[in-house]
Write a protein that holds these residues in place. Sequence first.
Motif: not given
Length: 370
Positions: A53-76
């Motif tokens: 098992i390979q363990i990937i270490r990552f430091k937790l930080v508080k930041a804005d979550f970015e989610h890329v949407v590739t579909e066309q349309g509007e978010v509401e």
Amino acid sequence: MTHGSLTSARPSTVLYRRTGGALVFLLLALVVIGLLAAGVWYMVAQASVPEEIQIIRFKLVKADFEHVVTEQGEVESSAKIEIRCEVDSPNQGGTEIIWVIEEGQYVKGPHQVATLGNETAASLANKYNLIDNKYNLSEEDLRIANPALEENIKQGKEITIPGHLLVTLNKKALQDARDNQNKAVVSAQSSVTASENKWTQATISLEEYLKGTFLQEQQLVESEILVAREQNGRAKDTAKFSSRLAALGFLTAEQLKADLFAVKQAEVDLALALSRMDTLENISKKKMEVGFQSDIKAAQADVVAKTAILEQEQSKMDEIDLNLTKCDIRAPSEGQVIYHNVYSSRSGRVEFVVEAGSRARERQTIIDLP
């Protein structure tokens, strides 16, 4: 001999060939079974070896979550309140937007507040406008939200403060329509007043006839009857006395004839007076009553018709007044202002942009409050 030897050797050769083929088939089967056994053993051996098992270490930080949407349309938002234009404009193109609150602003809805008992509508409006200029309150706004505003303030009761102002629509077309409709209402009121006066006049005319004109005519005829009876009695007494004088020779036949004619004349006058009384009481009175009652009913029906017209015109006026109150659109609850711009699903062009100068149709959404 040679022929016999060849004949006896053929069965042995055939048997040899058959035995050799069976051995080859058996060897091939053993090879296949061996290969299968080796494959199974290899797979079992690989499965028994634990995977690293390979363990990937990552430091937790508080930041804005970015989610890329590739579909066309509007978010509401799935939970939102649609703020619509409720104005039924006299113009076919809709109602013009004069002012709209900035997009992204957080607004408040209506809420209850306490009063001190010594405040006025003007002071309350100024007070909350100073607290938050998003209210843009006027005395009329407070009265619309609180029909018994002055009474509630006097008694120190709670009142409703309307929500923040979101949109102001152009009132000019409605105000022009109200001015024209006001003329129609005034005209209808005048017609109702005139009809009511005719109704009252017809009622008074009937009362005037029964308690005035009829009684006067009745008394005049009664007077004529009394005079006719008096004259008839005198004529009879005179004729009776003349008959005695004529019998004694003191009165000529011509004089007696004149006195007897006077009796007949008095009787005719009395009969005419009695006939006039009968006609007055049993015919003329009924005829006049029917005429006056007909005038009263006609005037009453005219009042009902004119009143119905007035109610229709007043209803139109009330509808215009209601639409005028809807020109100031306020927040029904708290939320963030999101413009409800409309884009074409085919071309992507803008069909409706929420901004000053745009025209909103009735029931068209202007703002979303998620």
